[in-house]
Design a protein around this motif. Structure first.
Motif, PDB file in Angstrom:
ATOM      1  N   GLU A 191       3.556   9.358   0.243  1.00  0.00           N
ATOM      2  CA  GLU A 191       3.501   9.142  -1.206  1.00  0.00           C
ATOM      3  C   GLU A 191       2.188   9.668  -1.781  1.00  0.00           C
ATOM      4  O   GLU A 191       2.177  10.318  -2.833  1.00  0.00           O
ATOM      5  N   LEU A 192       1.102   9.404  -1.087  1.00  0.00           N
ATOM      6  CA  LEU A 192      -0.203   9.859  -1.567  1.00  0.00           C
ATOM      7  C   LEU A 192      -0.306  11.384  -1.516  1.00  0.00           C
ATOM      8  O   LEU A 192      -0.868  11.997  -2.433  1.00  0.00           O
ATOM      9  N   GLU A 193       0.246  12.002  -0.477  1.00  0.00           N
ATOM     10  CA  GLU A 193       0.261  13.473  -0.400  1.00  0.00           C
ATOM     11  C   GLU A 193       1.040  14.061  -1.571  1.00  0.00           C
ATOM     12  O   GLU A 193       0.621  15.055  -2.171  1.00  0.00           O
ATOM     13  N   ARG A 194       2.202  13.464  -1.887  1.00  0.00           N
ATOM     14  CA  ARG A 194       3.004  13.958  -3.014  1.00  0.00           C
ATOM     15  C   ARG A 194       2.248  13.818  -4.331  1.00  0.00           C
ATOM     16  O   ARG A 194       2.287  14.713  -5.170  1.00  0.00           O
ATOM     17  N   GLN A 195       1.551  12.700  -4.504  1.00  0.00           N
ATOM     18  CA  GLN A 195       0.767  12.518  -5.724  1.00  0.00           C
ATOM     19  C   GLN A 195      -0.272  13.621  -5.862  1.00  0.00           C
ATOM     20  O   GLN A 195      -0.426  14.212  -6.931  1.00  0.00           O
ATOM     21  N   GLU A 196      -0.988  13.906  -4.793  1.00  0.00           N
ATOM     22  CA  GLU A 196      -2.010  14.952  -4.843  1.00  0.00           C
ATOM     23  C   GLU A 196      -1.380  16.315  -5.124  1.00  0.00           C
ATOM     24  O   GLU A 196      -1.933  17.107  -5.882  1.00  0.00           O
TER      25      GLU A 196
ATOM     26  N   TYR B 200      -6.159   7.815   0.147  1.00  0.00           N
ATOM     27  CA  TYR B 200      -5.462   8.427   1.285  1.00  0.00           C
ATOM     28  C   TYR B 200      -6.253   8.178   2.571  1.00  0.00           C
ATOM     29  O   TYR B 200      -5.697   7.749   3.581  1.00  0.00           O
ATOM     30  N   MET B 201      -7.550   8.442   2.527  1.00  0.00           N
ATOM     31  CA  MET B 201      -8.357   8.266   3.737  1.00  0.00           C
ATOM     32  C   MET B 201      -8.445   6.791   4.126  1.00  0.00           C
ATOM     33  O   MET B 201      -8.461   6.459   5.306  1.00  0.00           O
ATOM     34  N   GLY B 202      -8.471   5.913   3.137  1.00  0.00           N
ATOM     35  CA  GLY B 202      -8.434   4.490   3.438  1.00  0.00           C
ATOM     36  C   GLY B 202      -7.135   4.112   4.120  1.00  0.00           C
ATOM     37  O   GLY B 202      -7.111   3.300   5.058  1.00  0.00           O
TER      38      GLY B 202
ATOM     39  N   TRP C 121       0.853  -1.179   0.000  1.00  0.00           N
ATOM     40  CA  TRP C 121       0.000   0.000   0.000  1.00  0.00           C
ATOM     41  C   TRP C 121       0.894   1.235   0.000  1.00  0.00           C
ATOM     42  O   TRP C 121       1.929   1.257   0.661  1.00  0.00           O
ATOM     43  N   PRO C 122       0.513   2.277  -0.709  1.00  0.00           N
ATOM     44  CA  PRO C 122       1.319   3.507  -0.682  1.00  0.00           C
ATOM     45  C   PRO C 122       1.258   4.153   0.700  1.00  0.00           C
ATOM     46  O   PRO C 122       0.276   3.996   1.420  1.00  0.00           O
TER      47      PRO C 122
END
Length: 160
Positions: free
Chosen positions: A12-17, A91-93, A7-8
């Protein structure tokens, strides 16, 4: 578990957004994004629905062969997560997975209305913050998320 199965992280998810902030979200931009998603999905016969919203207004929707009305409902549930938290549904998941809980338990939200599963991404405009969201449903959740991020990145790259 392989690296692909991992899972990211939240970072990583913040950077993607942060990488997919749009200069604007007009009807034309929504159409271009939606059309790009459909064009990318069609050759591989991806059984997805694609949706783009600005506020409460749905600017784009397309259901590809193999998708069902259930995908539309999943998309709406993932989108409610983005609207509420201004973060991607993946992200929330991940916030919940990291805490060993669920969105329903942590935030007292009904599962029938909210799905913290990947596939819905906030649409941030540089001058205005989160103004809408783009999502797909029909693939495994990490693939749904990665598909939306890819389309947004390609859209932004084509503008330069």
């Amino acid at each position: 578990m392989t690296a692909h199965d991992a899972w990211p992280t939240l970072d990583e998810l913040e950077r993607q957004e942060a990488d997919v902030v749009l200069p604007e979200l007009t009807e034309q931009v929504a159409y271009n994004l939606g059309r790009a998603a459909v064009d990318a999905a069609w050759p591989d016969a991806l059984p997805i629905v694609v949706g783009i919203w600005r506020g409460d207004h749905q600017l784009f929707h397309c259901a590809l062969p193999g998708s069902t009305a259930d995908n539309d409902e999943w998309l709406r549930r993932k989108g409610r997560v983005v609207r509420r938290f201004e973060r991607s549904s993946l992200y929330m998941g991940q916030v919940c997975r990291d805490a060993g809980t669920t969105l329903q338990a942590k935030f007292l939200l009904p599962e029938s209305e909210y799905a913290a599963h990947g596939g819905a991404v906030p649409l941030r405009v540089a001058s205005a913050g989160v103004v809408g969201w783009m999502g797909v449903s029909g693939l495994p959740q990490r693939d749904d998320h990665a598909f939306v991020i890819r389309i947004l990145r390609e859209h932004l790259a084509s503008r330069s």
